[in-house]
Design a protein around this motif. Structure first.
Motif, PDB file in Angstrom:
ATOM      1  N   ARG A   1      -8.120  -1.281 -13.439  1.00  0.00           N
ATOM      2  CA  ARG A   1      -8.775  -0.413 -12.514  1.00  0.00           C
ATOM      3  C   ARG A   1      -7.787   0.818 -12.504  1.00  0.00           C
ATOM      4  O   ARG A   1      -6.485   0.759 -12.569  1.00  0.00           O
ATOM      5  CB  ARG A   1      -8.996  -0.918 -11.036  1.00  0.00           C
ATOM      6  N   ASN A   2      -8.486   2.059 -12.167  1.00  0.00           N
ATOM      7  CA  ASN A   2      -7.764   3.206 -12.003  1.00  0.00           C
ATOM      8  C   ASN A   2      -7.790   3.416 -10.524  1.00  0.00           C
ATOM      9  O   ASN A   2      -8.737   3.319  -9.700  1.00  0.00           O
ATOM     10  CB  ASN A   2      -8.335   4.450 -12.703  1.00  0.00           C
ATOM     11  N   TYR A   3      -6.321   4.070  -9.875  1.00  0.00           N
ATOM     12  CA  TYR A   3      -6.563   4.445  -8.517  1.00  0.00           C
ATOM     13  C   TYR A   3      -5.649   5.797  -8.602  1.00  0.00           C
ATOM     14  O   TYR A   3      -4.669   5.904  -9.363  1.00  0.00           O
ATOM     15  CB  TYR A   3      -5.812   3.564  -7.553  1.00  0.00           C
TER      16      TYR A   3
ATOM     17  N   SER B   1      -4.546   4.733  -2.584  1.00  0.00           N
ATOM     18  CA  SER B   1      -5.221   4.352  -1.446  1.00  0.00           C
ATOM     19  C   SER B   1      -6.447   3.702  -1.418  1.00  0.00           C
ATOM     20  O   SER B   1      -7.401   4.487  -2.320  1.00  0.00           O
ATOM     21  CB  SER B   1      -5.327   5.501  -0.577  1.00  0.00           C
TER      22      SER B   1
ATOM     23  N   LYS C   1     -10.264   1.799  -1.134  1.00  0.00           N
ATOM     24  CA  LYS C   1     -11.410   1.434  -0.362  1.00  0.00           C
ATOM     25  C   LYS C   1     -11.913   0.022  -0.697  1.00  0.00           C
ATOM     26  O   LYS C   1     -12.118   0.043  -1.810  1.00  0.00           O
ATOM     27  CB  LYS C   1     -12.473   2.534  -0.548  1.00  0.00           C
TER      28      LYS C   1
ATOM     29  N   GLU D   1     -17.819  -3.291  -1.343  1.00  0.00           N
ATOM     30  CA  GLU D   1     -18.569  -4.800  -0.759  1.00  0.00           C
ATOM     31  C   GLU D   1     -18.803  -5.077  -2.157  1.00  0.00           C
ATOM     32  O   GLU D   1     -19.385  -4.869  -3.047  1.00  0.00           O
ATOM     33  CB  GLU D   1     -19.930  -4.154  -0.286  1.00  0.00           C
TER      34      GLU D   1
ATOM     35  N   VAL E   1     -14.264  -6.561  -7.005  1.00  0.00           N
ATOM     36  CA  VAL E   1     -13.303  -7.667  -7.384  1.00  0.00           C
ATOM     37  C   VAL E   1     -11.901  -7.173  -7.125  1.00  0.00           C
ATOM     38  O   VAL E   1     -11.225  -7.633  -6.174  1.00  0.00           O
ATOM     39  CB  VAL E   1     -13.509  -8.109  -8.886  1.00  0.00           C
ATOM     40  N   ALA E   2     -11.728  -5.873  -7.669  1.00  0.00           N
ATOM     41  CA  ALA E   2     -10.200  -5.606  -7.615  1.00  0.00           C
ATOM     42  C   ALA E   2      -9.745  -5.224  -6.105  1.00  0.00           C
ATOM     43  O   ALA E   2      -8.889  -5.395  -5.457  1.00  0.00           O
ATOM     44  CB  ALA E   2      -9.844  -4.154  -8.516  1.00  0.00           C
ATOM     45  N   SER E   3     -10.684  -4.364  -5.238  1.00  0.00           N
ATOM     46  CA  SER E   3     -10.428  -3.573  -4.103  1.00  0.00           C
ATOM     47  C   SER E   3     -10.239  -4.877  -3.126  1.00  0.00           C
ATOM     48  O   SER E   3      -9.268  -4.696  -2.261  1.00  0.00           O
ATOM     49  CB  SER E   3     -11.402  -2.763  -3.660  1.00  0.00           C
TER      50      SER E   3
ATOM     51  N   THR F   1      -8.292  10.825  -1.722  1.00  0.00           N
ATOM     52  CA  THR F   1      -7.161  10.416  -2.437  1.00  0.00           C
ATOM     53  C   THR F   1      -6.420  11.463  -3.300  1.00  0.00           C
ATOM     54  O   THR F   1      -5.421  11.959  -2.956  1.00  0.00           O
ATOM     55  CB  THR F   1      -7.103   9.070  -3.081  1.00  0.00           C
TER      56      THR F   1
END
Ligand SMILES: Cc1cc2nc3c(=O)[nH]c(=O)nc-3n(C[C@H](O)[C@H](O)[C@H](O)COP(=O)(O)OP(=O)(O)OC[C@H]3O[C@@H](n4cnc5c(N)ncnc54)[C@H](O)[C@@H]3O)c2cc1C
Ligand code: HEM
Length: 397
Positions: free
Chosen positions: A205-207, A221, A223, A226, A229-231, A272
């Motif tokens: 995943r990218n953040y 950061s 979120k 709902e 999987v990753a968050s 972010t």
């Protein structure tokens, strides 16, 4: 090398792709994940389910076929793909796998009447050409990041040094390199790639980096989505002291070199990258005015309010505006500047009267489409209104 006849064949498939491009790419992904399951972890399966990723790829292929005679016209699109690929570590050995599934999908979707051997050969040559272009551009990005001070290649282990709740649904993670070596600088607006293992399955995943470069740590950061999987794994399982695998920062959402007033406009967790941009602009000399506009559903989910307010108290050139969809007047402190959704009148009132400014915006897609329309209507030139997607790129029109 493509022959002139093969170029003609590729161009002649444009109308076909325009009507059936998405069906083709949806079929393509089915084949890719069935025949080459080793590439599955690179792709976010939610983007497949929503159709956004097949649409983004269909758009890429279509643009390519249209501009096969003048590939330089694809420059910005190529850069966007290269940055996305680099952040997820797409490697040269992946290209033949994708090529195999793409050609098979073209054959199966178009049927033997249209997908003759000549058509398939033309597309094989065209795909080879595009793959070489991307592989070369990606190799240059990987080499540059490996050679730069504090840089690296592939995954580097980072320890979670701090976990900070920022709102009811956003939590920050402060990441320090396990090797305690120097840390590659990045451009505010760029993002990291994470490789996680959740229930035995690898995912990537990218953040976005949510604080400007500081030489010591990266901050992301996240979120809680709902069912995501990753968050949910990051929020619930990953703790201070745990080690995460991180790919180097990438992305082409960056501050342009300019002295114009700057507007940072975000919705929800789209805040972010604008935080990193805000830090960077305020740290730069001069008195460039900054307009920071943030929209949230309500005060509970509004992250970083105290931090941004503290910056506004210290910097006279920073003007801050908050817009909540709902707000209970009885809540006392923390009233927003407007209640409801962002609209043209609000932007018109909050932005400087001279619309010659640089705008950067990010949020849910309907929010972005609205901001884009409003900025245009207010006279902000398109070339000065820049944005990023927290998922596959899509049309905002
Ligand atoms: C450049 C970039 C920067 C980003 N920066 C940030 C950031 O700063 N902060 C941040 O929080 N996020 C950011 N994101 C988004 C982030 O990468 C993830 O997409 C996000 O965290 C959701 O991932 P997840 O694994 O939790 O959810 P996923 O598992 O990917 O699911 C996402 C949603 O889709 C639903 N879903 C999953 N599978 C299906 C299915 N088969 N059918 C229907 N629905 C399904 C889930 O229930 C969930 O609601 C960024 C993305 C990009 C591309
Ligand atoms: C010529 C070949 C290719 C083209 C034209 C292409 C094109 C694209 C495009 C247009 C996007 C969307 C970019 C965006 O959202 O901004 C994308 C994303 C992506 N590509 Fe490629 N790509 C190619 C090859 C590959 C290969 C070989 C892999 C590795 C298996 C790969 C993996 C990915 C991944 C993982 C994403 C992000 C997907 C997501 O958001 O879930 N691509 N590509």
């Amino acid at each position: 090398m493509l022959t002139p006849a093969q170029r003609d064949i590729v161009k002649s498939t444009v109308p076909l792709l325009e009507t059936g491009g998405e069906a083709l790419t949806t079929h393509f992904y089915g084949l890719l994940f069935r025949d080459h399951p080793e590439v599955r972890p690179l792709f976010n399966q939610a983007h497949q389910a929503s159709g956004d990723q097949p649409r983004a790829l269909a758009h890429g292929v279509l643009m390519y076929a249209r501009h096969i005679d003048e590939l330089q016209a694809l420059g910005p699109l190529v850069q966007q793909i290269v940055q996305k690929h680099a952040a997820l570590q797409v490697l040269p050995e992946h290209y033949p796998l994708v090529g195999d599934s793409l050609l098979r999908a073209i054959r199966e979707v178009l049927g033997p009447e249209i997908a003759t051997d000549a058509v398939i050969d033309a597309w094989a040559a065209a795909y080879g050409m595009l793959a070489d272009l991307l592989i070369g551009a990606e190799a240059a990005v990987y080499d540059q990041k490996a050679a730069a001070p504090g840089g690296w290649r592939g995954a580097r282990p980072f320890r979670v040094a701090r976990k900070q709740r920022e709102s009811a649904e956003i939590t920050s993670f402060y990441l320090e390199p396990v090797d305690r070596g120097p840390l590659l600088d990045f451009e505010p607006g760029q993002y990291l790639g994470l490789r996680l293992v959740v229930d035995g399955q690898e995912i990537r995943r990218n953040y976005s980096l949510s604080a400007a470069p500081n030489g010591h740590y990266y901050r992301i950061s996240v979120k809680r989505a709902e069912g995501g999987v990753a968050s949910n794994h990051l929020h619930d399982v990953v703790q201070v002291g745990d080690v995460l695998e991180v790919f180097p920062p990438a992305g082409d959402f960056r501050l342009a070199d300019s002295h114009r007033p700057i507007a940072l406009i975000s919705g929800g967790v789209g805040i972010t990258p604008t935080l990193a941009m805000l830090d960077a602009v305020l740290a730069s000399p001069g008195d460039r005015p900054v307009y920071f506009i943030h929209c949230a559903r309500n005060a509970e989910v509004h992250a970083f309010r105290a931090d941004v307010d503290a910056l506004a108290a210290r910097h006279a050139r920073l003007r801050v505006f908050y817009c909540y969809e709902q707000h209970d007047e009885d809540e006392g402190d923390g009233a927003p500047h407007a209640i409801g959704r962002i609209d043209r009148e609000r932007l018109a009132a909050w932005l400087p009267a001279d619309r010659d400014l640089d705008a950067y915006f990010l949020g849910p897609k309907p929010f972005m489409a609205q901001v884009r329309r409003d900025l245009r209507a207010l006279g902000v030139p398109d070339a000065q209104a820049r944005y990023e997607f927290f998922g596959p790129a899509a049309a905002l029109e």
